[in-house]
Every structure is written in structure tokens, then in C-alpha cells.
Motif scaffolding. Structure first.
Motif, PDB file in Angstrom:
ATOM      1  N   VAL A   1      -8.924  -2.468   5.617  1.00  0.00           N
ATOM      2  CA  VAL A   1      -9.278  -1.610   4.484  1.00  0.00           C
ATOM      3  C   VAL A   1     -10.439  -0.715   4.924  1.00  0.00           C
ATOM      4  O   VAL A   1     -11.494  -1.226   5.332  1.00  0.00           O
TER       5      VAL A   1
ATOM      6  N   PHE B   1      -5.065 -10.411   0.468  1.00  0.00           N
ATOM      7  CA  PHE B   1      -6.273  -9.675   0.845  1.00  0.00           C
ATOM      8  C   PHE B   1      -7.375 -10.658   1.224  1.00  0.00           C
ATOM      9  O   PHE B   1      -7.598 -11.671   0.553  1.00  0.00           O
TER      10      PHE B   1
ATOM     11  N   LEU C   1      -9.268  -1.293  -3.177  1.00  0.00           N
ATOM     12  CA  LEU C   1     -10.032  -2.374  -2.554  1.00  0.00           C
ATOM     13  C   LEU C   1     -11.266  -1.845  -1.830  1.00  0.00           C
ATOM     14  O   LEU C   1     -12.312  -2.499  -1.831  1.00  0.00           O
TER      15      LEU C   1
ATOM     16  N   THR D   1      -3.315   0.473  -3.024  1.00  0.00           N
ATOM     17  CA  THR D   1      -4.193  -0.672  -3.258  1.00  0.00           C
ATOM     18  C   THR D   1      -5.367  -0.680  -2.284  1.00  0.00           C
ATOM     19  O   THR D   1      -6.482  -1.073  -2.643  1.00  0.00           O
ATOM     20  N   SER D   2      -5.150  -0.239  -1.065  1.00  0.00           N
ATOM     21  CA  SER D   2      -6.250  -0.224  -0.089  1.00  0.00           C
ATOM     22  C   SER D   2      -7.390   0.679  -0.551  1.00  0.00           C
ATOM     23  O   SER D   2      -8.565   0.381  -0.297  1.00  0.00           O
TER      24      SER D   2
ATOM     25  N   LEU E   1      -6.002  -6.141   4.148  1.00  0.00           N
ATOM     26  CA  LEU E   1      -4.893  -6.230   3.201  1.00  0.00           C
ATOM     27  C   LEU E   1      -3.638  -6.428   4.028  1.00  0.00           C
ATOM     28  O   LEU E   1      -3.205  -5.516   4.732  1.00  0.00           O
TER      29      LEU E   1
END
Length: 297
Positions: A166, A5, A119, A115-116, A161
Motif C-alpha cells: 500500500v 490486509f 488504506l 481499497t489501497s 493488501l
């Protein structure tokens, strides 16, 4: 699978004295956000230049793991209001609770998250809550105390990412994959492919990302310039660090001044050169101040 990232916060000039603390703060805030979400990583590296604060986190999983959490509730004999509050907290119905020796227990399943998404929330929180010693508002939005604050006007955010952007926007500053090179040598936009090519793309556009590399260039270049003048550099590590925070592409240069000015007390010349001009001073073979200086262009 994992991915690296990258976040870059591009702004007007960040004061050199604030950059080291900013690198520490962004690393701390980002690590705390990952920990709170249950995300692991293989290491965090931060960088700063006069115009950008950047962070690279290696080896992030693409989603958080689903977790199961057991919560202890009120006694079964407790007033109905206590049970109602526990049900609101857990989002469950009474028939989903377990009566264990006269006490209610709830098993709450928390699904994994992309995860995005984690983030995006982390980037927004970092930008809004960043603890700059001094910050400012700008533009028409600055009439509101709720508007975004940053050390200097924030122009753009790179948040990638892997190779994917993102999705997050903060007060009209949207995340993307585009940044700028050196203000004079390559003022046009650069498209970043990801954390893997970030530093090299900036280098190709005349920006040395790593502050330690810029410091080494200044340290070695200043010593070489002094040698050419037949003088000795008065080493000043604080001045090395400060100059590395003032330029994205340092070039140590030798300069001179009229020797008549050496009649001024050495302390005055050295203090003025250091504090006002950010220059290194030189001494001759006898240890006396020489009519030369090294500046960083």
C-alpha cells in the motif's frame, strides 16, 4: 475478489503496560476508517510485541462500491445565495437539479475507489492520530511541533493488501514489505509476502507474534521450573502479561538466592522481586517463601 490486509508498525520498545490498549485502539481506528469508506471485512485481529504493533484484516474487497446519494437543497424560492451554496456543495450545475414540489434535489454519484487508496489514508491517519498515553518526537525533525509523534521512534511500516504494498509514506517512514526479526537472534531484514505468512516468518526469525501464546509459554514454563525446584509457583497473572510484553521470545528460567536473605520479611522480598525484577516467587511445601525465583529471558 477479496484480499487480507496487514499493517505492522515497528518501533523501539513499546512499554508493556501500553500494549493492550494499543491493540484495542488500532483495531477501533481501523474499523472506523473502513466503515467511513463503506468497506466490509471478515474480521480484524491485532497483535503486539515489545517492538511492533500489528493488525490483520481479513476479506477486504479490492474496491469500494459506487454509491448514489440524494441531497435535499433549498426551496426554489430561496435567495440565489442559498442555491449557489448548494451547488458548490454538490459540485453540480443548476440544470442537473430536480425541482420537486418547490424544493431542489440533487442526485450525487460517488464512484468506487481502490481499497489501497482508502488504506493508505487510513494508515496515515492512524499513525498521525494514535492516542498513546505518552509519546515522543525524535531526530532532527523533532525541533518542529508538527513532526511525527509515536510512543518510541518509529522505524518502519509494513502495509500489504494481499501481496501488494500500500503506497504511503509518513514523515519519511515509507510503507514496504520488510521488517526485522528478533533483535539478537535474527537482527536482519525479513521480507513479508502478506498477511498469510506474516506470523510464521516472524516465528522462523525467533519472534512469537501472538501475545496470548507468549503468555501461555510463560505461565506453563514458570510452573514447570517451580516443579523442578520442588516448590510451588506463586501465580501472578499480571506479571505473566507484563513479561509477555517485555520479550518477543520468552524463556522462563529458574534462579536461586542465598537462603540467608529469607530473614528479610516475605512482603519485602516478594514486592522487590515483582516490581523491580519482574520475577515470580516460589513457596515450599510448608507454604513459606523458598530461596528460588523464576525470571523470563
Amino acid at each position: 475478489m477479496t484480499a487480507d490486509f496487514l499493517i505492522e508498525l515497528l518501533s523501539e520498545e513499546i512499554p508493556a503496560r501500553m500494549q493492550a490498549r494499543a491493540r484495542n485502539d488500532v483495531a477501533r481506528m481501523f474499523a472506523e476508517a473502513l466503515s467511513a469508506a463503506g468497506l466490509s471485512h471478515d474480521g480484524i485481529t491485532t497483535y503486539s510485541t515489545p517492538r511492533r504493533l500489528a493488525l490483520i484484516a481479513r476479506g477486504l474487497p479490492l474496491a469500494t462500491e459506487a454509491v448514489s446519494e440524494e441531497l435535499k437543497g433549498p426551496r426554489t424560492s430561496a435567495p440565489p445565495q442559498a442555491l449557489e451554496g448548494f451547488l458548490r456543495k454538490t459540485g453540480l450545475n443548476q440544470d442537473q437539479l430536480e425541482d420537486r414540489d418547490g424544493t431542489w434535489f440533487a442526485k450525487v454519484e460517488k464512484p468506487g475507489r481502490a481499497t489501497s487508496d482508502v488504506l493508505a489514508e487510513a494508515v496515515a491517519a492512524i499513525v498521525r492520530d494514535f492516542p498513546w498515553p505518552k509519546s515522543m518526537r525524535w531526530g532532527s525533525a523533532s525541533t518542529s511541533t508538527a513532526s511525527l509523534r509515536w510512543v518510541r521512534p518509529l522505524h518502519s511500516i509494513v502495509a500489504l493488501l494481499g501481496e501488494e504494498i500500500v503506497p504511503v509514506a509518513i514523515d519519511g517512514v515509507e510503507c514496504g514489505a520488510t521488517t526485522l526479526g528478533h533483535r539478537f537472534h535474527h537482527p536482519g531484514p525479513i521480507t513479508i509476502g502478506g498477511a498469510g505468512d506474516y506470523a510464521e516468518k516472524l516465528r522462523a526469525c525467533h519472534v512469537i507474534l501472538d501475545q496470548e501464546e507468549r503468555e501461555a509459554i510463560i505461565r506453563e514454563g514458570a510452573a514447570e521450573a517451580a516443579k523442578k525446584a520442588g516448590s510451588m509457583l506463586v501465580e501472578d497473572e499480571g506479571l505473566v502479561v507484563e513479561n509477555a510484553g517485555l520479550t518477543e521470545l520468552p524463556h522462563p528460567l529458574l534462579g536461586s538466592f542465598d537462603p540467608a536473605f529469607l530473614d528479610v520479611p516475605e512482603e519485602v522480598i516478594q514486592l522487590t522481586a515483582r516490581n523491580n525484577q519482574k520475577y515470580f516467587v516460589l513457596r515450599d511445601g510448608a507454604g513459606k517463601l523458598a530461596p528460588y525465583f523464576v525470571c523470563v529471558g
